[in-house]
Design a protein around this motif. Structure first.
Motif, PDB file in Angstrom:
ATOM      1  N   SER A 105      53.256  20.946   9.963  1.00 38.21           N
ATOM      2  CA  SER A 105      53.645  20.644   8.586  1.00 38.21           C
ATOM      3  C   SER A 105      52.541  19.858   7.901  1.00 38.21           C
ATOM      4  CB  SER A 105      54.943  19.832   8.563  1.00 38.21           C
ATOM      5  OG  SER A 105      56.007  20.560   9.120  1.00 38.21           O
ATOM      6  N   ARG A 106      52.226  20.241   6.645  1.00 35.94           N
ATOM      7  CA  ARG A 106      51.188  19.556   5.899  1.00 35.94           C
ATOM      8  C   ARG A 106      51.714  18.883   4.639  1.00 35.94           C
ATOM      9  NH1 ARG A 106      47.575  24.898   6.231  1.00 35.94           N
ATOM     10  NH2 ARG A 106      49.715  25.650   6.201  1.00 35.94           N
ATOM     11  N   ASN A 107      52.885  19.278   4.216  1.00 33.84           N
ATOM     12  CA  ASN A 107      53.481  18.662   3.029  1.00 33.84           C
ATOM     13  C   ASN A 107      54.727  17.858   3.379  1.00 33.84           C
ATOM     14  OD1 ASN A 107      51.597  19.752   1.147  1.00 33.84           O
ATOM     15  ND2 ASN A 107      52.627  21.726   1.324  1.00 33.84           N
ATOM     16  N   PHE A 108      54.869  17.508   4.641  1.00 35.93           N
ATOM     17  CA  PHE A 108      56.040  16.753   5.103  1.00 35.93           C
ATOM     18  C   PHE A 108      55.592  15.412   5.663  1.00 35.93           C
ATOM     19  CE2 PHE A 108      58.632  15.607   8.887  1.00 35.93           C
ATOM     20  CZ  PHE A 108      59.789  15.241   8.229  1.00 35.93           C
ATOM     21  N   ILE A 109      56.210  14.345   5.182  1.00 36.66           N
ATOM     22  CA  ILE A 109      55.946  13.000   5.692  1.00 36.66           C
ATOM     23  C   ILE A 109      57.263  12.451   6.217  1.00 36.66           C
ATOM     24  CG2 ILE A 109      55.193  10.666   5.143  1.00 36.66           C
ATOM     25  CD1 ILE A 109      53.518  11.846   2.889  1.00 36.66           C
ATOM     26  N   ALA A 110      57.308  12.184   7.516  1.00 40.33           N
ATOM     27  CA  ALA A 110      58.541  11.699   8.130  1.00 40.33           C
ATOM     28  C   ALA A 110      58.947  10.354   7.535  1.00 40.33           C
ATOM     29  CB  ALA A 110      58.359  11.574   9.636  1.00 40.33           C
ATOM     30  N   LYS A 111      60.235  10.224   7.262  1.00 36.27           N
ATOM     31  CA  LYS A 111      60.770   8.970   6.740  1.00 36.27           C
ATOM     32  C   LYS A 111      61.351   8.179   7.908  1.00 36.27           C
ATOM     33  CE  LYS A 111      61.877  11.074   2.278  1.00 36.27           C
ATOM     34  NZ  LYS A 111      62.938  11.420   1.311  1.00 36.27           N
ATOM     35  N   LYS A 112      60.759   7.046   8.215  1.00 36.91           N
ATOM     36  CA  LYS A 112      61.163   6.240   9.351  1.00 36.91           C
ATOM     37  C   LYS A 112      62.368   5.367   9.007  1.00 36.91           C
ATOM     38  CE  LYS A 112      57.670   7.799  11.710  1.00 36.91           C
ATOM     39  NZ  LYS A 112      57.874   8.732  12.837  1.00 36.91           N
ATOM     40  N   GLY A 113      63.171   5.123  10.028  1.00 36.08           N
ATOM     41  CA  GLY A 113      64.284   4.192   9.872  1.00 36.08           C
ATOM     42  C   GLY A 113      65.458   4.729   9.077  1.00 36.08           C
ATOM     43  N   LEU A 114      65.560   6.056   8.938  1.00 38.90           N
ATOM     44  CA  LEU A 114      66.686   6.613   8.208  1.00 38.90           C
ATOM     45  C   LEU A 114      67.990   6.425   8.980  1.00 38.90           C
ATOM     46  CD1 LEU A 114      65.346  10.003   6.775  1.00 38.90           C
ATOM     47  CD2 LEU A 114      66.005   7.974   5.492  1.00 38.90           C
ATOM     48  N   LYS A 115      69.036   6.036   8.283  1.00 37.80           N
ATOM     49  CA  LYS A 115      70.363   5.920   8.858  1.00 37.80           C
ATOM     50  C   LYS A 115      71.254   7.012   8.267  1.00 37.80           C
ATOM     51  CE  LYS A 115      69.867   0.889   9.181  1.00 37.80           C
ATOM     52  NZ  LYS A 115      70.420  -0.421   8.745  1.00 37.80           N
ATOM     53  N   LEU A 116      72.402   7.251   8.924  1.00 36.09           N
ATOM     54  CA  LEU A 116      73.306   8.294   8.444  1.00 36.09           C
ATOM     55  C   LEU A 116      73.709   8.045   6.991  1.00 36.09           C
ATOM     56  CD1 LEU A 116      74.867  10.840   9.230  1.00 36.09           C
ATOM     57  CD2 LEU A 116      76.770   9.367   9.944  1.00 36.09           C
ATOM     58  N   ALA A 117      73.905   6.777   6.646  1.00 32.67           N
ATOM     59  CA  ALA A 117      74.300   6.450   5.275  1.00 32.67           C
ATOM     60  C   ALA A 117      73.242   6.851   4.262  1.00 32.67           C
ATOM     61  CB  ALA A 117      74.609   4.962   5.161  1.00 32.67           C
ATOM     62  N   ASP A 118      71.977   6.917   4.699  1.00 34.56           N
ATOM     63  CA  ASP A 118      70.894   7.282   3.785  1.00 34.56           C
ATOM     64  C   ASP A 118      71.012   8.730   3.314  1.00 34.56           C
ATOM     65  OD1 ASP A 118      69.701   4.752   4.056  1.00 34.56           O
ATOM     66  OD2 ASP A 118      68.617   5.385   5.855  1.00 34.56           O
ATOM     67  N   HIS A 119      71.784   9.532   4.049  1.00 39.07           N
ATOM     68  CA  HIS A 119      71.924  10.939   3.699  1.00 39.07           C
ATOM     69  C   HIS A 119      73.092  11.196   2.742  1.00 39.07           C
ATOM     70  CE1 HIS A 119      68.972  12.067   6.736  1.00 39.07           C
ATOM     71  NE2 HIS A 119      69.611  11.323   7.598  1.00 39.07           N
ATOM     72  N   PHE A 120      73.966  10.211   2.563  1.00 36.34           N
ATOM     73  CA  PHE A 120      75.163  10.441   1.768  1.00 36.34           C
ATOM     74  C   PHE A 120      74.833  10.771   0.315  1.00 36.34           C
ATOM     75  CE2 PHE A 120      77.848   7.575   4.764  1.00 36.34           C
ATOM     76  CZ  PHE A 120      77.926   8.620   5.669  1.00 36.34           C
TER      77      PHE A 120
END
Length: 415
Positions: free
Chosen positions: A204-219
Motif C-alpha cells: 500500500s502506498r496511499n495508506f497510513i496505519a492509524k495507531k491506537g484505534l479503539k472500537l469506539a473510534d469506528h462508531f
C-alpha cells in the motif's frame, strides 16, 4: 539527466495505480488470485449439497448450512476486518487469511461427521474474512479513480473464476473420489494462490496505519455511513443480489439431480462453467459503469437476472442452462457496479463502508440461501423462483432510491 526509467514514479502516490503500468498489472494478478482462492474454497460445497443430504441423511435446508455457516461467519468477520483495516497492514492480513483458509479447507475434508464439518466450515469463513473487505479498500485507495471500475471488475472476475472452478472441479473430483477428495483438492489450490498473492501484490502506498484505534473510534464513520442518503440502499442491493444468486445455485443442483434430468455430479458441476461469463461481465460492466453511470447499469444487471429466472422455469435443460448464464452475468455485473460504488459514496472511512457492504452481501448468502431450502421443500422450484423474483423486485426499488439520491446530489452540486 534521463528520467525515462522513472516514468511511473508520479503514479505511485499522487495518481494511484493506472492502467498499463506494471504495478497495476501486478495488483490485478494478485487480487485475481485472492478472489480465486476465496471463492473456490467458499463455494466448492455447493454442488456437493445433494451428496451431503444423501450421505448424512439431512434435508436440503440443513445441507445448505455447509455454505451458510461459512458465509454467515464470514459476513461478521468481514465487518470486523473492515473496522481493523484502518490500523492493520492489509497485505499481511490478507496473506495470513488465505493461508489459514486453505489449511481449514483441508481439515474439512477429513471431518468425521456433519457437526465437525460445519465447525471447520465456520472457522474457514472466519479465516476468509481478511480478504474481500481489505481488497475493496485496497483498490479504492491505491487505484486511480478513472481506472477503479476496471480494476474492481477484474477483482470480481477473479472471484467469478474461483467460484466457477470450485464448483466445477468439486463436481468432477466428487464423482471420482468422493466429496472429501473434492474439498481437499480445492484447499491445495488455495495454498498455490496464496503464494502468487504474496509475491505479486504491491505494498500500500496511499495508506497510513492509524495507531491506537479503539472500537469506539469506528462508531462515528459507521453511523455516518448508515445515515447516508444512498449507502444503506446500496447495502440492501448487495443483500438482495447475493441472496437471489446463492439461492438459485444452492437448489438448482437438487433440481437437476432429480427426474426428468437425473444428471451426475460431474454434469451438474459442468453447467457452472457459465461462471466464465461472470468474469467477462465483471470487467465489461465495470467499464460501462465508469462511462455511463452506475445506476443505469445496475438496473440492467437486475433485468438480466430476472430474465434468467424466467428462462429457468420450463422443464427444459437448455433453457435452464441459458437462464443460469443470464442470471450469472446479471449478478456479477450488479456486484461489480455496487462494490465499485461503495468507495466513491463513502465520505472517509472506506474500510468501514466496505465492511458494511460485505456484511449485508454475505448475510444475504447465509440467511436467504438457507431460507430458499424451506421454499424448495415446500413448493419445489416454483417456490424458490417466487422468492427470488420478490427479492429482485425489491432490488429494483432500492436502485430507484439510489438513482433519486444521485440525481438530487448532482443538482445540488451545480446550484
Amino acid at each position: 539527466m534521463s528520467v525515462s526509467n522513472h516514468a511511473e514514479a508520479p503514479e505511485t502516490a499522487a495518481q494511484g495505480l493506472t492502467r498499463g503500468s506494471s504495478s497495476y498489472r501486478r495488483a490485478n494478478i494478485a487480487l485475481f488470485a485472492a478472489g480465486f482462492a476465496t471463492f473456490s474454497s467458499l463455494y466448492s460445497v455447493q454442488p456437493l449439497m445433494p451428496l451431503f443430504s444423501k450421505n448424512f441423511e439431512i434435508t436440503p435446508a440443513v445441507s445448505s448450512l455447509s455454505l451458510s455457516v461459512s458465509t454467515g461467519v464470514l459476513a461478521f468477520t468481514l465487518f470486523l476486518a473492515g473496522l481493523m483495516s484502518e490500523a492493520i497492514d492489509r497485505k499481511r492480513l490478507m496473506s495470513a487469511s488465505m493461508v489459514a483458509s486453505a489449511a481449514l479447507s483441508v481439515v474439512a475434508a477429513f471431518a468425521p461427521g456433519w457437526g465437525t464439518l460445519l465447525l471447520a466450515r465456520a472457522l474457514e469463513g472466519f479465516a476468509l474474512g481478511g480478504v474481500p473487505a481489505l481488497a475493496i479498500a485496497y483498490l479504492s485507495e491505491e487505484v486511480a479513480p478513472g481506472d477503479l471500475g476496471s480494476a474492481m471488475g477484474l477483482y470480481i472476475a477473479g472471484s467469478a473464476f474461483g467460484g466457477m472452478s470450485g464448483r466445477v472441479m468439486a463436481g468432477v473430483i466428487a464423482d471420482i473420489g468422493g466429496w472429501r477428495a473434492a474439498i481437499g483438492g480445492i484447499g491445495a489450490l488455495g495454498f498455490v494462490a496464496a503464494i502468487v498473492f504474496v509475491v505479486m501484490l504491491p505494498p500500500s502506498r496511499n495508506f497510513i496505519a492509524k495507531k491506537g484505534l479503539k472500537l469506539a473510534d469506528h462508531f462515528a464513520p459507521i453511523a455516518r455511513h448508515l445515515r447516508h442518503g444512498a449507502l444503506p440502499w446500496l447495502f440492501l442491493c448487495g443483500f438482495l443480489l447475493m441472496g437471489s444468486f446463492v439461492s438459485v445455485y444452492n437448489y438448482i443442483g437438487y433440481r437437476l439431480a432429480e427426474p426428468p434430468f437425473s444428471l451426475s455430479q460431474t454434469a451438474v458441476g459442468a453447467i457452472f462453467v457459465v461462471y466464465l461469463l461472470g468474469i467477462v461481465a465483471s470487467a465489461v460492466f465495470g467499464r460501462l459503469a465508469d462511462r455511463y453511470g452506475r445506476a443505469p447499469v445496475m438496473v440492467g444487471a437486475i433485468g438480466l437476472m430476472s430474465l434468467g429466472l424466467v428462462c429457468m422455469l420450463p422443464e427444459t435443460l437448455w433453457t435452464i442452462v441459458l437462464g443460469i448464464a443470464l442470471l450469472t452475468v446479471g449478478f456479477f455485473a450488479g456486484h461489480s457496479v455496487a462494490s465499485g460504488w461503495v468507495g466513491p459514496l463513502a465520505e472517509g472511512g472506506k474500510g468501514q463502508a466496505a465492511g458494511l457492504y460485505l456484511l449485508a452481501y454475505y448475510l444475504g448468502s447465509s440467511v436467504v440461501g438457507s431460507l430458499g431450502g424451506v421454499f424448495w421443500s415446500a413448493y419445489g422450484w416454483w417456490g424458490v423462483a417466487g422468492m427470488v423474483a420478490t427479492l429482485l423486485l425489491t432490488g429494483v426499488a432500492a436502485t430507484a432510491r439510489l438513482m433519486h439520491w444521485q440525481g438530487r446530489a448532482n443538482r445540488a452540486r451545480f446550484e
